[in-house]
Scaffold this motif. Structure first.
Motif, PDB file in Angstrom:
ATOM      1  N   SER B  87       0.760  -1.383  -0.006  1.00 48.89           N
ATOM      2  CA  SER B  87       0.464  -0.359   0.090  1.00 48.89           C
ATOM      3  C   SER B  87       0.973   1.365   0.249  1.00 48.89           C
ATOM      4  O   SER B  87       0.524   2.465  -0.119  1.00 48.89           O
ATOM      5  CB  SER B  87      -0.739   0.198   1.162  1.00 48.89           C
ATOM      6  OG  SER B  87      -1.286  -0.684   1.797  1.00 48.89           O
ATOM      7  N   ARG B 126      -3.760  -6.820  -0.013  1.00 49.77           N
ATOM      8  CA  ARG B 126      -4.754  -6.171   0.764  1.00 49.77           C
ATOM      9  C   ARG B 126      -6.337  -6.237   0.191  1.00 49.77           C
ATOM     10  O   ARG B 126      -5.779  -7.173  -0.851  1.00 49.77           O
ATOM     11  CB  ARG B 126      -4.146  -4.642   0.281  1.00 49.77           C
ATOM     12  CG  ARG B 126      -4.145  -4.765  -0.963  1.00 49.77           C
ATOM     13  CD  ARG B 126      -2.990  -3.129  -1.205  1.00 49.77           C
ATOM     14  NE  ARG B 126      -3.788  -1.769  -1.351  1.00 49.77           N
ATOM     15  CZ  ARG B 126      -4.247  -1.158  -1.852  1.00 49.77           C
ATOM     16  NH1 ARG B 126      -2.377  -0.606  -2.832  1.00 49.77           N
ATOM     17  NH2 ARG B 126      -4.795  -0.133  -1.412  1.00 49.77           N
ATOM     18  N   ALA B 168      -9.178  -4.945   4.028  1.00 53.34           N
ATOM     19  CA  ALA B 168     -10.454  -4.507   3.753  1.00 53.34           C
ATOM     20  C   ALA B 168     -10.214  -2.915   3.426  1.00 53.34           C
ATOM     21  O   ALA B 168     -11.222  -1.970   3.661  1.00 53.34           O
ATOM     22  CB  ALA B 168     -11.559  -4.991   4.602  1.00 53.34           C
ATOM     23  N   GLY B 169      -8.752  -2.388   3.284  1.00 53.92           N
ATOM     24  CA  GLY B 169      -8.310  -1.152   3.237  1.00 53.92           C
ATOM     25  C   GLY B 169      -7.933  -0.230   4.175  1.00 53.92           C
ATOM     26  O   GLY B 169      -9.125  -0.463   5.553  1.00 53.92           O
ATOM     27  N   ALA B 170      -6.775  -0.473   4.438  1.00 52.04           N
ATOM     28  CA  ALA B 170      -6.288   0.339   4.999  1.00 52.04           C
ATOM     29  C   ALA B 170      -3.932  -0.131   6.027  1.00 52.04           C
ATOM     30  O   ALA B 170      -3.501  -1.095   5.394  1.00 52.04           O
ATOM     31  CB  ALA B 170      -6.092  -0.559   6.617  1.00 52.04           C
ATOM     32  N   ILE B 172      -2.205   0.827   6.833  1.00 49.90           N
ATOM     33  CA  ILE B 172      -1.504   0.522   8.648  1.00 49.90           C
ATOM     34  C   ILE B 172      -1.914  -0.986   8.396  1.00 49.90           C
ATOM     35  O   ILE B 172      -0.284  -1.367   9.187  1.00 49.90           O
ATOM     36  CB  ILE B 172      -2.448   1.273   9.464  1.00 49.90           C
ATOM     37  CG1 ILE B 172      -1.305   1.613  11.004  1.00 49.90           C
ATOM     38  CG2 ILE B 172      -3.195   0.969  10.027  1.00 49.90           C
ATOM     39  CD1 ILE B 172       0.371   1.809  10.497  1.00 49.90           C
ATOM     40  N   ALA B 188      -6.425  -2.714  12.827  1.00 50.38           N
ATOM     41  CA  ALA B 188      -4.849  -2.893  12.200  1.00 50.38           C
ATOM     42  C   ALA B 188      -4.579  -1.673  13.390  1.00 50.38           C
ATOM     43  O   ALA B 188      -3.475  -0.882  12.454  1.00 50.38           O
ATOM     44  CB  ALA B 188      -4.587  -3.005  10.898  1.00 50.38           C
ATOM     45  N   CYS B 345      -3.644   5.391  12.142  1.00 54.07           N
ATOM     46  CA  CYS B 345      -4.890   4.472  12.426  1.00 54.07           C
ATOM     47  C   CYS B 345      -5.568   5.460  13.843  1.00 54.07           C
ATOM     48  O   CYS B 345      -6.647   5.105  14.683  1.00 54.07           O
ATOM     49  CB  CYS B 345      -3.843   2.979  13.289  1.00 54.07           C
ATOM     50  SG  CYS B 345      -3.084   3.197  14.511  1.00 54.07           S
TER      51      CYS B 345
END
Lengths: 211, 438
Positions: B87, B126, B168-170, B172, B188, B345
Motif C-alpha cells: 500500500s 490487501r 479491506a482497505g488500511a 497501516i 489494524a 490509525c
C-alpha cells in the motif's frame, strides 16, 4: 433533511454463502480472525453492512456487535450505509495525481452530477477518491467495484460508464483492464492549463506558476 | 545493471501462462522446496543469513537474522505471514509478482515455513487486490491438488497449510504488528514492541512476517546458493531488487535491478527518461515515506541500501517516483500529507494530530495564506512526531517527507508565503530539525 428511521430487517446470508462462511471460519485458529472474509461475504450479499448484519456477524463469531462495528468503520472498503450499484473509486495519491487523476475526478463529477462521496439519484454510481491502489505505473486509474481500470482518459471513462449503465455488476470478473498508454498529447490535454500539474486551482497566482 | 534473473524472468518470458503450475514447473519451479525438505532447517536459516538477503518491504532488516529469533524449543505453533498488503504510495511490485508468478511466492513461503517449522502460513493481501488474490488462490488450489500443500507435502512427512487472507482497505495493516492485529480480526492498530512477533506474534505465537518479494527470492537462493546470490549486487546489498517506477517517465513499470545500479542510468535506460521532454525536478526512490532527492543528489547515486542512505534517502519499498519540473513540490507534500492523515490509525497522538496539522498547514500555504511561522510549525511538528515517539513508523513516514521537502526545496515553500521569508532563518530552522531525517 430529517433522517427517516429505517425499517429493521432480519439479516442472514444465503445458504451458499453461509456454507462458505463456515468453511472460512474453520481455517483459522481463532473464530474472530475470520471477521474480514465474513464481512466481505456480507458485502457481496447486500452491497453494504447494515447494523443488523453487524449483529448477525457478532453472533456468528461470538463477539460484541460493537467490536464488529469498530472493524467495519476502520477499514475503508466496507460501507456501513447503502452505496450505488457501481462504486467508482479514483486513486488520488501522488503518482496518479501527477498523471491527471484530478482531471478524471472532475470529469466524473461533471458527467454524473454528483460530488465526492455521493451517489447518483438512480442508485447506479457512487463516486469516491481513494488512496494508492498499487497501479502507479498505469496511472491514472480507478477501481470500479472489485475491478481495476488503468490508463484512464476522460474518453475512456465515458465509454466505460456507458457500458456499465447498460448492464448488471459482474463480481467474478476481476481481471484489470489496462488500456494502452495515452500519448503525451493526450496526457497534456488532461492538464487544461499547461504546467498546472499538481497545483491547486485556488492558488492560481502568477508567483506559483513560475515555480 | 537491470536484468530480470531472479524474480521477473519467468513472468516476462512467458507473460500469458507464467502464473500456472505447469509453466512454473517447466521453468524449474518447486525444485528448491524439495531440496529444502531434505535440509536441516537451521542450515536453511544459515544459508539465507549468508546470502545477505534483506527485507524488501521497506525496513531492509536481514531476513535470516529475523528468522533466527524464532525459538526452536517453543511449545506453541509457529506462524508465517507473507505481507502482500502493498500500500505504500508508488509501490506496485508485489502485485506484479502475485499476478505473474504466484507459485514463486508460494514456494518462497514454503521454504521459509520449513526453515522455521511452521505448519500453517498466511498470505495477507490487501483487499483491493481482487485479481492478485484470485491468482494466488488459484496457485494455492493447484498446489493442494498436486500434494504440494496439505498432509505430507511432496511425499514427505511435513504437513503444511496456507490461508489466503485479505484485508479491506488500511495502509497501516502493512505494518507488521498492525497486520497481526488485522489477521486476528481487529482494527489494524500496531502493537507496542517488545514483545517482538518472533516471540509473541499471531495469536501470541512465534511469527515471522516477510514481504512478498523477500520470500520470492528464496527459491533462487536455495537452488543456487548464498555465494551465487552474493555475486549479484554489492557487498552490503547483495542480490536484486524490484523497483516500481512511476510518475513522469516514458516507460514506467516494474524493473528488476541489481542492487548498486546507477540511479540516473535507471531513469534513462530502463525508464526511457523523463516524459515529455521535461527536466528532472525530484526523485522519491523508495515509496512516499522516504526523503526526496534533488537532481544534484541523483548524480552518481547508487540504487542500494547504503548508496541511497549516503544521498539522504532510502531504498524503502522500491516505489520509485519521478517528478518533472512543472510540478510544485509543496503540492506533492500536500498530496502525501493527506494520505498520511487519512491512513494514521489514530492510537498515538503525535501521529493522529501531527499528520492532520501538517496537512492543514500546507493546505493554507498553497491557499496563499501561509507564513514563515507555518513553515517553522511544520518542522517543529515533524520533530515531535519522528524518532520513536509513536508505536509504529507511520509518523516518521510523514515527518521525513515534510522535513526533507522543505530542506531541499526551500524557495518553493518560501514563495508561497504571504510575506517575504527570511531564508537564513528558514535554513536555521531546517538545520535545527534536520536530525529527524534518517
Amino acid at each position: 433533511m430529517t433522517p427517516v428511521p429505517r425499517r429493521r430487517e432480519a439479516f442472514t446470508l444465503s445458504d451458499e454463502r453461509l456454507e462458505r462462511a463456515d468453511r472460512i471460519i474453520a481455517r483459522y485458529p481463532g473464530k474472530l480472525a475470520a471477521i474480514l472474509p465474513i464481512l466481505w461475504l456480507v458485502t457481496e450479499e447486500k452491497g453494504w453492512i447494515s447494523p443488523e448484519a453487524m449483529e448477525w456477524v457478532a453472533a456468528k463469531l461470538d463477539c460484541s456487535p460493537a467490536k464488529v462495528q469498530a472493524v467495519v468503520t476502520f477499514y475503508t472498503m466496507f460501507d456501513d450505509h447503502p452505496v450505488g450499484k457501481y462504486k467508482l473509486q479514483v486513486c488520488r495519491t501522488l503518482s496518479c495525481e501527477l498523471m491527471g487523476a484530478r482531471r478524471i475526478v472532475d470529469h466524473l463529477r461533471e458527467r454524473l452530477g454528483i460530488e465526492l462521496g455521493q451517489t447518483t439519484g438512480d442508485g447506479m454510481f457512487t463516486l469516491q477518491e481513494v488512496e494508492c491502489l498499487a497501479s502507479c505505473g498505469t496511472a491514472p486509474m480507478m477501481q470500479c467495484n472489485l475491478k481495476f481500470y488503468e490508463h484512464l482518459t476522460p474518453d475512456r471513462v465515458d465509454a466505460l460508464l456507458d457500458e456499465l449503465e447498460s448492464r448488471e455488476p459482474e463480481w467474478e470478473d476481476v481481471e484489470p483492464v489496462i488500456w494502452d498508454r495515452p500519448s503525451d498529447d493526450a496526457y497534456r490535454a488532461m492538464f487544461p492549463e499547461s504546467g498546472k500539474a499538481l497545483r491547486r486551482e485556488r492558488t492560481g497566482g502568477a508567483e506559483v506558476e513560475e515555480l | 545493471m537491470a536484468a530480470p534473473k531472479i524474480l521477473m524472468k519467468r513472468g516476462l518470458e512467458n507473460p500469458e501462462s507464467s502464473h500456472t503450475l505447469d509453466a512454473y514447473e517447466e521453468a524449474g519451479g518447486y525444485r528448491s522446496v524439495r531440496r529444502a525438505l531434505d535440509m536441516d532447517p537451521e542450515k536453511i536459516v544459515e544459508e539465507v543469513k549468508a546470502s545477505g538477503l534483506r527485507g524488501r518491504g521497506g525496513a531492509g532488516f536481514p531476513t535470516g537474522t529475523k528468522w533466527s529469533f524464532i525459538p526452536r524449543d517453543s511449545e506453541k505453533p509457529t506462524y508465517l505471514v507473507c505481507n502482500s498488503d502493498e500500500s505504500e504510495p508508488g509501490t506496485f511490485k508485489d502485485r506484479w509478482l502475485l499476478e505473474k508468478d504466484p507459485h514463486l511466492v508460494l514456494e518462497g513461503m514454503m521454504i521459509c515455513a520449513i526453515a522455521i517449522d511452521c505448519r500453517l502460513m498466511f498470505n495477507y493481501l490487501r483487499g483491493e487486490f481482487s485479481f492478485p488474490i484470485k491468482r494466488f488462490q488459484a496457485a494455492v488450489e493447484e498446489a493442494y491438488a498436486n500434494g504440494y500443500l496439505g498432509k505430507g507435502i511432496f511425499g514427505s512427512d511435513y504437513d503444511l497449510d496456507v490461508v489466503t487472507h485479505y484485508g479491506a482497505g488500511a495502509y497501516i495493516a502493512g505494518e507488521e504488528t498492525g497486520m497481526l492485529e488485522s489477521l486476528e480480526g481487529k482494527k489494524a492498530m500496531p502493537r507496542n514492541k517488545p514483545p517482538f512477533p518472533a516471540i509473541e506474534g499471531l495469536f501470541g505465537c512465534p511469527t515471522v512476517i516477510n514481504n512478498t518479494e523477500t520470500l520470492a527470492a528464496l527459491p533462487w537462493i536455495i537452488e543456487n546458493g548464498a555465494a551465487a546470490y552474493r555475486q549479484i549486487g554489492t557487498e552490503k546489498s547483495p542480490g536484486t531488487k524490484l523497483f516500481s517506477a512511476s510518475g513522469h517517465l516514458n516507460k514506467p513499470g516494474v524493473y528488476e535491478v541489481d542492487l548498486g545500479y546507477s540511479l540516473l542510468e535507471f531513469i534513462e535506460q530502463e525508464c526511457g527518461g523523463v516524459r515529455g521532454g521535461k527536466k528532472l525536478k525530484a526523485v522519491i526512490p523508495g515509496g512516499s515515506s522516504v526523503p526526496i532527492m534533488t537532481p544534484q543528489e541523483c548524480v552518481g547515486a547508487k540504487m542500494d541500501y547504503e548508496g541511497l542512505r549516503e544521498r539522504g534517502s532510502m531504498v524503502g519499498s522500491g516505489g520509485f517516483m519521478v517528478i518533472g519540473d512543472n510540478v510544485s513540490v509543496p503540492a506533492c507534500l500536500l498530496n502525501l500529507a493527506h494520505f498520511y492523515a487519512h491512513e494514521s490509525c489514530g492510537q498515538c497522538t503525535p501521529c493522529r494530530e501531527g499528520c492532520g496539522w501538517i496537512e492543514q498547514l500546507i493546505d493554507r500555504l498553497l491557499d496563499g495564506r501561509g507564513t514563515q511561522g507555518d513553515l517553522d510549525r511544520i518542522l517543529r511538528l515533524a520533530d515531535n512526531m519522528a524518532g520513536g515517539k509513536t508505536i509504529c513508523a507511520l509518523a516518521d513516514a510523514m515527518a521525513w517527507p515534510a522535513v526533507s521537502y522543505i530542506k531541499k526545496y526551500p524557495h518553493e515553500f518560501a514563495e508561497l508565503c504571504v510575506e517575504p521569508v527570511d531564508m537564513d532563518a528558514l535554513e536555521a530552522a531546517v538545520a535545527a530539525h534536520a536530525h529527524v531525517l534518517p
